[in-house]
Design a protein around this motif. Sequence first.
Motif, PDB file in Angstrom:
ATOM      1  N   ARG A  71       4.284  15.249  -2.552  1.00  0.00           N
ATOM      2  CA  ARG A  71       5.359  15.764  -1.700  1.00  0.00           C
ATOM      3  C   ARG A  71       5.875  14.736  -0.708  1.00  0.00           C
ATOM      4  NH1 ARG A  71       5.728  18.499   3.206  1.00  0.00           N
ATOM      5  NH2 ARG A  71       3.452  18.553   3.453  1.00  0.00           N
ATOM      6  N   LEU A  72       4.966  14.091   0.038  1.00  0.00           N
ATOM      7  CA  LEU A  72       5.374  13.152   1.079  1.00  0.00           C
ATOM      8  C   LEU A  72       5.488  11.712   0.576  1.00  0.00           C
ATOM      9  CD1 LEU A  72       3.147  14.560   3.985  1.00  0.00           C
ATOM     10  CD2 LEU A  72       5.610  14.876   3.688  1.00  0.00           C
ATOM     11  N   GLY A  73       4.679  11.371  -0.423  1.00  0.00           N
ATOM     12  CA  GLY A  73       4.719  10.014  -0.957  1.00  0.00           C
ATOM     13  C   GLY A  73       4.233   8.951   0.008  1.00  0.00           C
ATOM     14  N   TRP A  74       3.317   9.316   0.906  1.00  0.00           N
ATOM     15  CA  TRP A  74       2.834   8.375   1.922  1.00  0.00           C
ATOM     16  C   TRP A  74       1.733   7.470   1.391  1.00  0.00           C
ATOM     17  CZ3 TRP A  74       2.373  12.109   6.733  1.00  0.00           C
ATOM     18  CH2 TRP A  74       3.659  12.385   7.223  1.00  0.00           C
ATOM     19  N   ILE A  75       0.980   7.935   0.391  1.00  0.00           N
ATOM     20  CA  ILE A  75      -0.084   7.121  -0.200  1.00  0.00           C
ATOM     21  C   ILE A  75       0.003   7.215  -1.713  1.00  0.00           C
ATOM     22  CG2 ILE A  75      -1.646   7.386   1.778  1.00  0.00           C
ATOM     23  CD1 ILE A  75      -3.187   9.482   0.148  1.00  0.00           C
ATOM     24  N   THR A  76      -0.674   6.299  -2.387  1.00  0.00           N
ATOM     25  CA  THR A  76      -0.691   6.308  -3.847  1.00  0.00           C
ATOM     26  C   THR A  76      -1.901   7.086  -4.345  1.00  0.00           C
ATOM     27  OG1 THR A  76      -2.017   4.295  -4.024  1.00  0.00           O
ATOM     28  CG2 THR A  76       0.391   4.029  -3.848  1.00  0.00           C
ATOM     29  N   SER A  77      -1.899   7.397  -5.641  1.00  0.00           N
ATOM     30  CA  SER A  77      -3.053   8.086  -6.244  1.00  0.00           C
ATOM     31  C   SER A  77      -4.315   7.240  -6.121  1.00  0.00           C
ATOM     32  CB  SER A  77      -2.768   8.394  -7.715  1.00  0.00           C
ATOM     33  OG  SER A  77      -1.760   9.356  -7.840  1.00  0.00           O
ATOM     34  N   ALA A  78      -4.181   5.918  -6.296  1.00  0.00           N
ATOM     35  CA  ALA A  78      -5.344   5.029  -6.173  1.00  0.00           C
ATOM     36  C   ALA A  78      -5.903   5.059  -4.755  1.00  0.00           C
ATOM     37  CB  ALA A  78      -4.949   3.609  -6.557  1.00  0.00           C
ATOM     38  N   GLN A  79      -5.021   5.061  -3.756  1.00  0.00           N
ATOM     39  CA  GLN A  79      -5.484   5.134  -2.369  1.00  0.00           C
ATOM     40  C   GLN A  79      -6.169   6.467  -2.090  1.00  0.00           C
ATOM     41  OE1 GLN A  79      -1.667   4.267  -0.530  1.00  0.00           O
ATOM     42  NE2 GLN A  79      -2.431   2.301   0.235  1.00  0.00           N
TER      43      GLN A  79
END
Length: 377
Positions: free
Chosen positions: A239-247
């Motif tokens: 939703r926010l796109g603040w972090i990646t899946s890896a993070q």
Amino acid sequence: MDDRQGGAAREVALLFLKLGTIAFGGPAAHTAMMRDELVRRRGWVTDERFADLMGATNLIPGPNSTELAIHLGHDRAGRRGLLLAGVCFILPAALIVTGLAWAYVTYGRTPAVEGILYGIVPVVIAIIAHALFGLLRAVITSWWLGAVAAGALAAYLLGVNELLILAAGALLAAAAHLPRRPGGVHGLLAVPMLGTPVFPDPTGGQLTQLFLTMLKIGSVLYGSGYVLLAFLRGDFVDRLGWITSAQLIDAVSIGQVTPGPVFTTATFIGYLVAGPIGAFLATAAIFLPSFVFVGLLTRITHRLRASRWTSALLDGVNAAALALMAGVSYQLARTALIDLPTVAIALISLLLLWRTKLNNAWLIAGGAAIGILINLV
């Protein structure tokens, strides 16, 4: 506050500060360590009272082991104990995770902890096993509750959702005791009514959104760390796109391998989003509902045993919760007891717990030292 209350509050603060520093292994291990310290070593509560509090915290959202700490603090030192137990249990993990987040952002990785965990996890398994044997006598008081616990354990190992297992255990036990009870079941539901926080937000609303998102997650989340992962992914990755899946995976891993509550995953994410202030706000927000829920729950826990129906309901929750604890420890043992040294560490730790009153901190420290030595060799 008189000297006796002040002394009890200091005891609570020091004990939970220690537990927050050494409590590796997730909620089942945290519960076992609290039982060892408060029931076995200090006698602050009985096994029966401990089991009731453990069962009651399973009725509300949030991190159950943290809520159990908060409730035990209230039992010992009232409202001040409630706040001190929670804050002191959370603080060490939050500081450690903040330091690891700084290393992650600065160097692109976190310091290795595999060697330490190699020696600590077998000790944690022994602590859980010892607590399970102790709680068994207090929780399984009839053949029917034994059947509920066995069924709950089987369901967990087959992959049934933890909430369904707890609900089924409670309702089956209540139905067995009072099959003709008229009326409906009144569930325990409380949502803290909190306004928009007021704090300086130079990020143009990002800090406020971070706080409110973590507050929402802490208010509604039931279940394991895997459920937390789903909530965090939905909000911060999708939703926010603040972090990646890896993070996100790195954040959850740090929450799993550090001592204290797994919910300090939020601390790591907060740091990635907005540095130290983000880490603080995310931590405060995700744990704040637990203090509110337990504050409300303390008003009714003594009444749960007053009625035959609610007492039976709590018996069922306790039996199911004990089965979940056993299931988690079994899965943990399968992944951690991988060779002769780890099996030896677990067995020696269990023997020491059984025959002595050696503090858990020494066992944890010994396991960590052995793990580091083996890793170096």
